[in-house]
Enzyme design. Structure first.
Site, PDB file in Angstrom:
ATOM      1  N   LYS A 116       0.789  -1.161  -0.057  1.00  0.00           N
ATOM      2  CA  LYS A 116       0.044   0.102   0.053  1.00  0.00           C
ATOM      3  C   LYS A 116       0.894   1.277  -0.028  1.00  0.00           C
ATOM      4  O   LYS A 116       0.429   2.205  -0.641  1.00  0.00           O
ATOM      5  CB  LYS A 116      -0.986   0.030   1.272  1.00  0.00           C
ATOM      6  N   GLU A 200      -3.377   5.982   8.318  1.00  0.00           N
ATOM      7  CA  GLU A 200      -4.115   7.049   7.503  1.00  0.00           C
ATOM      8  C   GLU A 200      -5.316   7.690   8.476  1.00  0.00           C
ATOM      9  O   GLU A 200      -5.734   7.046   9.509  1.00  0.00           O
ATOM     10  CB  GLU A 200      -4.675   6.271   6.456  1.00  0.00           C
ATOM     11  N   HIS A 235     -14.418  -3.732   8.783  1.00  0.00           N
ATOM     12  CA  HIS A 235     -13.424  -3.397   7.509  1.00  0.00           C
ATOM     13  C   HIS A 235     -13.654  -4.719   6.542  1.00  0.00           C
ATOM     14  O   HIS A 235     -12.848  -4.645   5.375  1.00  0.00           O
ATOM     15  CB  HIS A 235     -12.042  -2.927   7.774  1.00  0.00           C
ATOM     16  N   ARG A 297      -5.581  -8.653  -8.393  1.00  0.00           N
ATOM     17  CA  ARG A 297      -6.161 -10.239  -8.665  1.00  0.00           C
ATOM     18  C   ARG A 297      -7.786  -9.846  -8.590  1.00  0.00           C
ATOM     19  O   ARG A 297      -8.217  -8.690  -8.724  1.00  0.00           O
ATOM     20  CB  ARG A 297      -5.912 -10.838  -7.141  1.00  0.00           C
TER      21      ARG A 297
END
Length: 667
Positions: A116, A200, A235, A297
């Site tokens: 990420k 974040e 999440h 993917r």
């Protein structure tokens, strides 16, 4: 076209890949762990090879073993599915080194987008907005805590190599940061072999919108429109749909272009998804979305894209991997109707969505032209604690969003599943929720509406208990005697019947049962009715009500009763109630008199213990962590007290209800 494919995965995605591969004429090769020896995907494949024990780290994550099987079976290609090794660059590289086609992007693209932090830096250089936060390489606890302070709470801790909600923790206050960081790192290590994280800013009223892209090896890259994946829990996505509600053509074009350019930047080939977070406080706007990550993917939710485009994405993967060009350009693609997908999980919404394991005593889905079922299990299979708890994906496609949601809700209502607890009724209520139907939702919608969705503890259903007891009588207690009574057989001696015979009045007796594991008694009553008193009525009393036998053969009503090896599962109002005969000799000596014990809430692995014998603890203090189905669950102290015993070692597999920690209180 390739001649054969080894599927380096399991469950429903393995079954889904096999179906397309067979249609294209490919020889299919499965690999499986010891826990999956009897799994549906193993039976569906042309060939199947055992690769290791139940633990994913010793089986499905073993690159060397999978490559060995691929060479042994002469597999022309390997499809990684999603999860496990699907985003491991070293796996794609190992395939290339051994002359095996990898059904996915090149290792260089996985490396560029798989982490990420690197992905965010790459797209930021291309002018794509990213969520504020720390995306660097430093991993010291003090430094990351300082980065969170600088970003401002609430923050998200996210695994650098993560996906699917694993290794992701929302943190509301600085006091919670260290524990959340430790948990995120541990989940990331267990799931991806990489404990690194980034920090974040948590976007308020976030909408999770992703763009499906596809690229061939000849420089052609297109996007297949967007999916909205905002209905999430912990999440993890719960319901996904395409197209996204409220999406404008302008915003679709901008987000699609950004996704395509991101794919071009890394020389991408195959199917991929670029994920964005949008500030949804005032609807969707082109200047209020941020890049989150790229999944290199196929996605779990790819069926909704297939529904609105009419494409088979797995077939496209095979064709692109075979060197073919994409058979269409961007302008050839149009959106056809609306599609919604619900993830049916083995979990208990009434107990904070704890994973639920065990045998599937019944599993049946409705058949309809506009309903698609992707599953990897069938009646009689075991849901184990080792892997993801998904039972199936239920997908509806219709001309409009309103019709698609209604079709999905109806299909979920017609779905029969008995054994492990599931979220099927929870999903149905989600589809019918006014806010969701009106398009007023974000990623916090589920958490804000748990009561409305029935995802809170519920009282035991008295009618289900009584009906379950009546079914037990017919199925397990002197069945022939019961049937003779219902046949009005008055010729036999009353002394031969086990029906609480007495000389006057109704005949009553207590029936000791267990209801969802709790001991109780149901009162049974036999009485005569009719003009000649020739009919025998059987009634059950429990709580404040009474229920009566529905007919002479309750087993005919299989939509309400599912027999197990020791009792019956009653399906009523979307809930399961398990009623079984109480066995006084079946005593759990290990857990006897363990009122001060902290027990395992489900089958799983004890990954950490934070206390020692003799240590004083406070109510609510975190004592241990149990991991099941790739997720961690904290065990908290139920009272103030002192740790008297640690009954299990970290790393041990523990059964549901097993005693882990014993506390003692001052008298």
């Amino acid at each position: 076209m390739l001649e054969s494919v080894l599927i380096a995965n399991r469950g429903e995605i393995a079954c889904r890949i096999i179906r397309t591969a067979e249609r294209l004429g490919l020889r299919t090769i499965a690999v499986y762990s010891e826990a999956d020896a009897d799994a549906l995907f193993v039976k569906m494949a042309d060939e199947a090879y055992l690769i290791g024990p139940a633990s994913a780290r010793e089986s499905y994550l073993r690159i060397d073993r999978i490559i060995e099987v691929a060479k042994q079976s002469r597999a022309a290609s390997i499809h990684p599915g999603y999860g496990f090794l699907s985003e491991r660059a070293e796996f794609a590289e190992a395939c290339a080194q051994n002359g095996i086609a990898f059904i996915g992007p090149p290792a260089s693209a996985i490396s560029a987008m798989g982490l990420k932090d690197a992905a965010k830096a790459l797209v930021q250089k291309a002018g794509v907005p990213v969520v504020p936060g720390y995306h660097g390489t430093r991993q010291e606890v003090d430094f990351l805590r300082g980065a969170a302070d600088e970003v401002g709470y609430p923050v998200l801790i996210k695994a650098v190599a993560g996906g699917g909600g694993k290794g992701m923790k929302r943190v509301e206050t600085p006091a919670d940061f260290d524990a959340a960081l430790e948990s995120a790192q541990r989940e990331a290590q267990n799931a991806f072999g990489d404990p690194r994280v980034l920090i974040e800013k948590y976007i308020l009223s976030p909408r999770h919108i992703e763009i499906q892209i596809f690229a061939d090896g000849h420089g052609n890259v297109v996007h297949l429109f967007e999916r909205d994946c905002s209905l999430q829990r912990r999440h993890q996505k719960v319901i996904e749909e395409a197209p996204a509600p409220g999406m404008t053509p302008e915003m679709r074009a901008i987000m699609g272009k950004a996704a395509v350019e991101a794919a071009r930047a890394v020389g991408y080939v195959g199917a991929g998804t670029v994920e964005f977070i949008a500030d949804g406080r005032e609807g969707l706007h082109p200047d209020r979305f941020y890049f989150m990550e790229m999944n290199t993917r196929l996605q779990v939710e790819h069926p909704v894209t297939e529904a609105i485009t009419g494409l088979d994405l797995v077939e496209l993967q095979f064709r692109v991997a075979s060197g073919e060009r994409l058979p269409f350009a961007q302008d050839d693609l149009v959106i056809k109707g609306h599609a919604v997908e619900a993830r049916l999980y083995a979990e208990d919404p009434e107990k904070e969505f704890l994973p639920s394991t065990g045998k599937l005593w019944a599993l049946d889905f409705p058949e309809s032209e506009n309903i698609r079922i992707d599953t990897g299990v069938q009646t009689g299979d075991e849901v184990t604690p080792f892997y993801d708890p998904m039972i199936a994906k239920v997908i509806a496609h219709a001309p409009t969003r309103e019709e698609a949601l209604a079709a999905l809700a109806h299909a979920l209502g017609e779905t029969l599943v008995a054994g492990p607890k599931t979220n099927v009724t929870f999903l149905k209520k989600l589809c019918e929720a006014d806010g969701f139907k009106a398009g007023r939702f974000d990623t916090g919608f589920i958490d804000r509406n748990l009561n409305m969705l029935g995802a809170v503890p519920q009282e035991t259903d008295p009618e289900a208990v009584r009906l379950g007891a009546l079914r037990l009588v017919e199925a397990f207690i002197d069945t022939e005697n019961y049937r003779s009574l219902m046949r009005h057989d008055s010729s036999s001696s009353p002394w031969e019947h086990h029906d609480a015979f007495q000389l006057s009045g109704a005949r009553r007796q207590g029936l000791p049962v267990e209801v969802d594991g709790e001991r109780t008694d149901v009162i049974l009553e036999w009485s005569r009715s009719g003009q000649d008193q020739g009919n025998v009525d059987l009634a059950a009393f429990w709580g404040s009500g009474v229920s009566r036998a529905l007919d002479h053969d309750m087993s005919a009503d299989m939509e309400n009763f599912v027999l197990t090896d020791d009792g019956v599962i009653v399906l009523r109002n979307g809930r399961q109630t398990r009623v079984s005969l109480y066995d006084p000799f079946n005593v759990d000596l290990e857990h006897l008199n363990a009122g001060n014990s902290v027990k395992a809430p489900m089958h799983g692995k004890l990954v950490a213990v934070f206390v020692t014998p003799g240590e004083r603890v406070e109510k609510g203090q975190r004592l241990a962590i149990v991991e099941a189905m790739k997720m961690e669950h904290a065990l908290l102290a139920p009272m103030d007290g002192e740790v008297a015993e640690i009954a299990a070692e970290p790393g041990a597999q523990v059964a549901e209800g097993a005693r882990l920690i014993v506390l003692k209180t001052e008298e």
